[in-house]
Design a protein around this motif. Sequence first.
Motif, PDB file in Angstrom:
ATOM      1  N   ILE A  27       0.834  -1.204   0.000  1.00 18.02           N
ATOM      2  CA  ILE A  27       0.000   0.000   0.000  1.00 18.02           C
ATOM      3  C   ILE A  27       0.868   1.253   0.000  1.00 18.02           C
ATOM      4  O   ILE A  27       0.598   2.215  -0.731  1.00 18.02           O
ATOM      5  CB  ILE A  27      -0.968  -0.013   1.206  1.00 18.02           C
ATOM      6  CG1 ILE A  27      -2.016  -1.105   1.006  1.00 18.02           C
ATOM      7  CG2 ILE A  27      -1.639   1.352   1.386  1.00 18.02           C
ATOM      8  CD1 ILE A  27      -2.852  -1.385   2.236  1.00 18.02           C
ATOM      9  N   LEU A  28       1.901   1.256   0.805  1.00 18.43           N
ATOM     10  CA  LEU A  28       2.806   2.400   0.859  1.00 18.43           C
ATOM     11  C   LEU A  28       3.496   2.609  -0.492  1.00 18.43           C
ATOM     12  O   LEU A  28       3.613   3.744  -0.978  1.00 18.43           O
ATOM     13  CB  LEU A  28       3.845   2.194   1.963  1.00 18.43           C
ATOM     14  CG  LEU A  28       4.757   3.363   2.281  1.00 18.43           C
ATOM     15  CD1 LEU A  28       3.948   4.579   2.706  1.00 18.43           C
ATOM     16  CD2 LEU A  28       5.733   2.972   3.390  1.00 18.43           C
ATOM     17  N   GLN A  29       3.919   1.516  -1.117  1.00 20.72           N
ATOM     18  CA  GLN A  29       4.559   1.608  -2.436  1.00 20.72           C
ATOM     19  C   GLN A  29       3.590   2.181  -3.458  1.00 20.72           C
ATOM     20  O   GLN A  29       3.950   3.069  -4.247  1.00 20.72           O
ATOM     21  CB  GLN A  29       5.044   0.225  -2.877  1.00 20.72           C
ATOM     22  CG  GLN A  29       5.657   0.208  -4.250  1.00 20.72           C
ATOM     23  CD  GLN A  29       6.005  -1.211  -4.706  1.00 20.72           C
ATOM     24  OE1 GLN A  29       5.493  -2.183  -4.188  1.00 20.72           O
ATOM     25  NE2 GLN A  29       6.863  -1.291  -5.696  1.00 20.72           N
ATOM     26  N   VAL A  30       2.348   1.702  -3.452  1.00 22.75           N
ATOM     27  CA  VAL A  30       1.341   2.183  -4.395  1.00 22.75           C
ATOM     28  C   VAL A  30       1.061   3.668  -4.157  1.00 22.75           C
ATOM     29  O   VAL A  30       0.973   4.457  -5.107  1.00 22.75           O
ATOM     30  CB  VAL A  30       0.049   1.342  -4.287  1.00 22.75           C
ATOM     31  CG1 VAL A  30      -1.107   1.994  -5.023  1.00 22.75           C
ATOM     32  CG2 VAL A  30       0.290  -0.067  -4.825  1.00 22.75           C
ATOM     33  N   SER A  49       2.907   8.045 -11.250  1.00 24.27           N
ATOM     34  CA  SER A  49       2.975   6.785 -12.004  1.00 24.27           C
ATOM     35  C   SER A  49       1.770   5.890 -11.687  1.00 24.27           C
ATOM     36  O   SER A  49       1.913   4.777 -11.188  1.00 24.27           O
ATOM     37  CB  SER A  49       4.268   6.041 -11.657  1.00 24.27           C
ATOM     38  OG  SER A  49       5.396   6.816 -11.944  1.00 24.27           O
ATOM     39  N   PRO A  50       0.561   6.364 -12.004  1.00 24.38           N
ATOM     40  CA  PRO A  50      -0.624   5.563 -11.657  1.00 24.38           C
ATOM     41  C   PRO A  50      -0.682   4.226 -12.402  1.00 24.38           C
ATOM     42  O   PRO A  50      -1.223   3.251 -11.868  1.00 24.38           O
ATOM     43  CB  PRO A  50      -1.796   6.463 -12.025  1.00 24.38           C
ATOM     44  CG  PRO A  50      -1.252   7.447 -12.992  1.00 24.38           C
ATOM     45  CD  PRO A  50       0.195   7.618 -12.639  1.00 24.38           C
ATOM     46  N   GLU A  51      -0.123   4.165 -13.605  1.00 24.91           N
ATOM     47  CA  GLU A  51      -0.156   2.900 -14.358  1.00 24.91           C
ATOM     48  C   GLU A  51       0.661   1.827 -13.640  1.00 24.91           C
ATOM     49  O   GLU A  51       0.248   0.669 -13.534  1.00 24.91           O
ATOM     50  CB  GLU A  51       0.394   3.092 -15.779  1.00 24.91           C
ATOM     51  CG  GLU A  51      -0.336   4.116 -16.607  1.00 24.91           C
ATOM     52  CD  GLU A  51       0.167   5.541 -16.371  1.00 24.91           C
ATOM     53  OE1 GLU A  51       1.273   5.729 -15.827  1.00 24.91           O
ATOM     54  OE2 GLU A  51      -0.569   6.471 -16.731  1.00 24.91           O
ATOM     55  N   ILE A  52       1.823   2.233 -13.151  1.00 30.84           N
ATOM     56  CA  ILE A  52       2.672   1.286 -12.417  1.00 30.84           C
ATOM     57  C   ILE A  52       2.015   0.911 -11.093  1.00 30.84           C
ATOM     58  O   ILE A  52       2.074  -0.236 -10.653  1.00 30.84           O
ATOM     59  CB  ILE A  52       4.080   1.872 -12.205  1.00 30.84           C
ATOM     60  CG1 ILE A  52       4.750   2.127 -13.556  1.00 30.84           C
ATOM     61  CG2 ILE A  52       4.936   0.932 -11.354  1.00 30.84           C
ATOM     62  CD1 ILE A  52       6.072   2.866 -13.473  1.00 30.84           C
TER      63      ILE A  52
END
Length: 76
Positions: free
Chosen positions: A42-45, A53-56
């Motif tokens: 979650i933190l990474q997202v 970088s919403p796609e990633i």
Amino acid sequence: MNLAYELEKAREENCDLRSDLDSKACQLSEAQESATDLYKIILQVKNLIKGGSPEIALKAIDEALEYEYEGVDMNA
């Protein structure tokens, strides 16, 4: 004789309870590890979204959803 029997039954029950407690402690430890892993994802997202970088971020979410979490109903 009856007292010895009761004492033996109490010892057996104590042993069973200790075994159950050990099992629950192991399950708790595994759940804590899974929760930590999910927190990191979650933190990474969040950081990916904030970084533009919403796609990633979506790819990371998709990969996380493919992971098999033991004891978790993934259809809930």
